[in-house]
Design a protein around this motif. Sequence first.
Motif, short mmCIF file in Angstrom:
data_model
loop_
_atom_site.label_atom_id
_atom_site.label_comp_id
_atom_site.label_asym_id
_atom_site.label_seq_id
_atom_site.Cartn_x
_atom_site.Cartn_y
_atom_site.Cartn_z
N LYS A 127 0.83 -1.21 0.00
CA LYS A 127 0.00 0.00 0.00
C LYS A 127 0.86 1.26 0.00
O LYS A 127 0.54 2.26 -0.66
CB LYS A 127 -0.93 0.00 1.22
CG LYS A 127 -1.92 1.15 1.21
CD LYS A 127 -2.91 1.03 2.37
CE LYS A 127 -3.94 2.14 2.34
NZ LYS A 127 -4.91 2.03 3.47
N ALA A 128 1.98 1.22 0.73
CA ALA A 128 2.87 2.38 0.80
C ALA A 128 3.80 2.47 -0.41
O ALA A 128 4.50 3.46 -0.59
CB ALA A 128 3.70 2.32 2.07
N LYS A 129 3.81 1.39 -1.21
CA LYS A 129 4.69 1.28 -2.38
C LYS A 129 6.16 1.41 -1.96
O LYS A 129 6.96 2.11 -2.58
CB LYS A 129 4.34 2.34 -3.43
CG LYS A 129 2.94 2.18 -3.99
CD LYS A 129 2.64 3.23 -5.05
CE LYS A 129 1.21 3.06 -5.61
NZ LYS A 129 0.89 4.09 -6.61
N THR A 130 6.47 0.72 -0.85
CA THR A 130 7.82 0.76 -0.30
C THR A 130 8.61 -0.50 -0.67
O THR A 130 8.14 -1.62 -0.47
CB THR A 130 7.78 0.88 1.24
OG1 THR A 130 7.14 2.10 1.59
CG2 THR A 130 9.19 0.85 1.83
N GLN A 131 9.78 -0.30 -1.22
CA GLN A 131 10.68 -1.39 -1.59
C GLN A 131 11.71 -1.58 -0.48
O GLN A 131 12.35 -0.62 -0.04
CB GLN A 131 11.39 -1.05 -2.90
CG GLN A 131 12.40 -2.07 -3.38
CD GLN A 131 13.18 -1.59 -4.60
OE1 GLN A 131 13.15 -0.40 -4.94
NE2 GLN A 131 13.86 -2.51 -5.26
N VAL A 132 11.86 -2.81 0.00
CA VAL A 132 12.83 -3.10 1.05
C VAL A 132 14.11 -3.64 0.42
O VAL A 132 14.09 -4.64 -0.29
CB VAL A 132 12.27 -4.13 2.06
CG1 VAL A 132 13.31 -4.42 3.15
CG2 VAL A 132 10.98 -3.61 2.69
N ILE A 133 15.22 -2.97 0.70
CA ILE A 133 16.53 -3.39 0.18
C ILE A 133 17.38 -3.85 1.36
O ILE A 133 17.72 -3.06 2.24
CB ILE A 133 17.24 -2.24 -0.57
CG1 ILE A 133 16.40 -1.76 -1.75
CG2 ILE A 133 18.63 -2.69 -1.02
CD1 ILE A 133 16.18 -2.80 -2.83
N TYR A 134 17.71 -5.13 1.36
CA TYR A 134 18.56 -5.68 2.41
C TYR A 134 20.02 -5.55 1.96
O TYR A 134 20.50 -6.30 1.11
CB TYR A 134 18.21 -7.14 2.67
CG TYR A 134 16.79 -7.35 3.12
CD1 TYR A 134 16.45 -7.21 4.47
CD2 TYR A 134 15.79 -7.68 2.20
CE1 TYR A 134 15.13 -7.39 4.88
CE2 TYR A 134 14.47 -7.86 2.62
CZ TYR A 134 14.15 -7.71 3.95
OH TYR A 134 12.85 -7.90 4.37
N LEU A 135 20.70 -4.57 2.51
CA LEU A 135 22.11 -4.38 2.19
C LEU A 135 22.93 -5.53 2.77
O LEU A 135 22.57 -6.09 3.80
CB LEU A 135 22.60 -3.05 2.74
CG LEU A 135 21.87 -1.81 2.21
CD1 LEU A 135 22.29 -0.56 3.00
CD2 LEU A 135 22.14 -1.61 0.72
N THR A 136 24.02 -5.89 2.11
CA THR A 136 24.86 -6.98 2.60
C THR A 136 25.36 -6.62 3.99
O THR A 136 26.13 -5.65 4.15
CB THR A 136 26.04 -7.22 1.65
OG1 THR A 136 25.54 -7.51 0.34
CG2 THR A 136 26.90 -8.38 2.14
N PRO A 137 24.94 -7.37 5.03
CA PRO A 137 25.19 -6.95 6.42
C PRO A 137 26.66 -6.74 6.77
O PRO A 137 27.03 -5.70 7.32
CB PRO A 137 24.58 -8.09 7.24
CG PRO A 137 23.55 -8.70 6.35
CD PRO A 137 24.12 -8.60 4.98
N ASP A 138 27.51 -7.74 6.46
CA ASP A 138 28.90 -7.61 6.89
C ASP A 138 29.66 -6.56 6.10
O ASP A 138 30.61 -5.95 6.59
CB ASP A 138 29.63 -8.96 6.83
CG ASP A 138 29.53 -9.65 5.48
OD1 ASP A 138 29.17 -9.00 4.49
OD2 ASP A 138 29.81 -10.87 5.42
N LEU A 139 29.23 -6.29 4.88
CA LEU A 139 29.85 -5.24 4.08
C LEU A 139 29.54 -3.86 4.66
O LEU A 139 30.43 -3.02 4.80
CB LEU A 139 29.35 -5.32 2.64
CG LEU A 139 29.72 -4.17 1.70
CD1 LEU A 139 31.23 -4.11 1.50
CD2 LEU A 139 29.00 -4.32 0.35
N TRP A 140 28.29 -3.63 5.02
CA TRP A 140 27.86 -2.31 5.45
C TRP A 140 28.10 -2.05 6.94
O TRP A 140 28.36 -0.90 7.32
CB TRP A 140 26.38 -2.10 5.12
CG TRP A 140 26.17 -1.87 3.66
CD1 TRP A 140 26.13 -2.82 2.68
CD2 TRP A 140 26.01 -0.61 3.00
NE1 TRP A 140 25.93 -2.22 1.45
CE2 TRP A 140 25.87 -0.87 1.61
CE3 TRP A 140 25.98 0.72 3.43
CZ2 TRP A 140 25.69 0.15 0.67
CZ3 TRP A 140 25.79 1.73 2.50
CH2 TRP A 140 25.65 1.44 1.14
#
Length: 308
Positions: A273-286
Amino acid sequence: MMKINKKWLLISLIAATLGLTGCQSSNTMIVTADNQTVTVPKLPHKVVVMNYGALDTLDALGKGSIVVGAPQSVIPTYLNQYKKTNIKDTGNMKEPDLEAIKQVKPDLIIIDGRQASRAPELTKIAPVINLSVDAKNYIQSTKDHINVLASITETETKATNLIQSLEKKVNDAQSIALASHKKAIVAIHNDGKMILINTSSSAALIHDVLKVKRAVPVDVKSSNNNDKPKPVFIDNHYISTVKPDVIYIVDRSKAIGKEGMSENYFDSKVLKKAKTQVIYLTPDLWYLSGGGAESLDRQIDEVVNSLK
C-alpha cells in the motif's frame, strides 16, 4: 639554489595531499591519519589489519600478502580469502587480542574507531595508524586512506587508477540517483528492533555522496544541546505514515553472527500500500566494513541497482 628550493617545496606539497608529511630515514616515513602523525616503516613486511576497509584496500593495491593478522570471527564474506591458517586471528573488532598480535611481530598495525581506545597498548607492539572513515567527508576520507596505504607500500600508480575508477563510479551513481524519483530512508536492525540511522556513515554514503533523495529530513538536535535525538523506530505504522519509496536495511545482528531480521518484520500489505521497496544491504559489508577501495565499489553497486 632557488630552483632546488622550489622543487623541494613542490614535493612537500604533493606529499601532504597524500598524508605523507616527511621522511624519518630511508626505511621509515611519517604519515598523517586521524589527525595524528605517526612514523611507520616503508614497505612493511608484516601488517596486522583490524580495519576491514583498510584490508580490502591493501588487497586492491595488490599488497594482501603482507597481512599477517586480522579479526577472523566475523570477517566479511567478500574478504574470505583472508580467512586462512597463515593469517593470525587477532581478536574481534572491539577487543584486539594483544597476545596474538605480539606473536606475529608486526611492523605496522592498522585500526579504526572501534579499536581507538586500545591504541596506546597497541602502540607498544608496533606503530599504529587509525584509518577511521569520516562520515562528513566520506569520499575524501576514503581517497586519503587509499593514498596513505599506497605511500607506505609504494603503489601510488595503482592508487591513482583505483581513485579515478571510484570517482567515475560515484559520478555515474549520482546521475542515476538524481534522475530517480525514489526517496529513501536508512535503518539498522538489531535484536529484533529497527531504528532509523539518518546521520550514520551508511546514510552519509547513500544520501550525501550518492545523492539518493531523503524521505525524511536529517535529524536535528533538540534546543537543549545536552539532549540527544530520541531513536526513531521503524515499524508498519512508520512505513504507513512516511511511505518511503525505498528502505535500506543494515542488519547488525546478522553481521555479527546473531539471528537476523525476520522475513515477516514488515506486513507485506503495508509495504504494498505504501509502495515501499525493502533493500537488504549486505550486512557484513555495510556494518563491519566500508571506506575501502573494494568495499566502496561494492556498496555503490548495491545502491545503484536498487534505483534501476
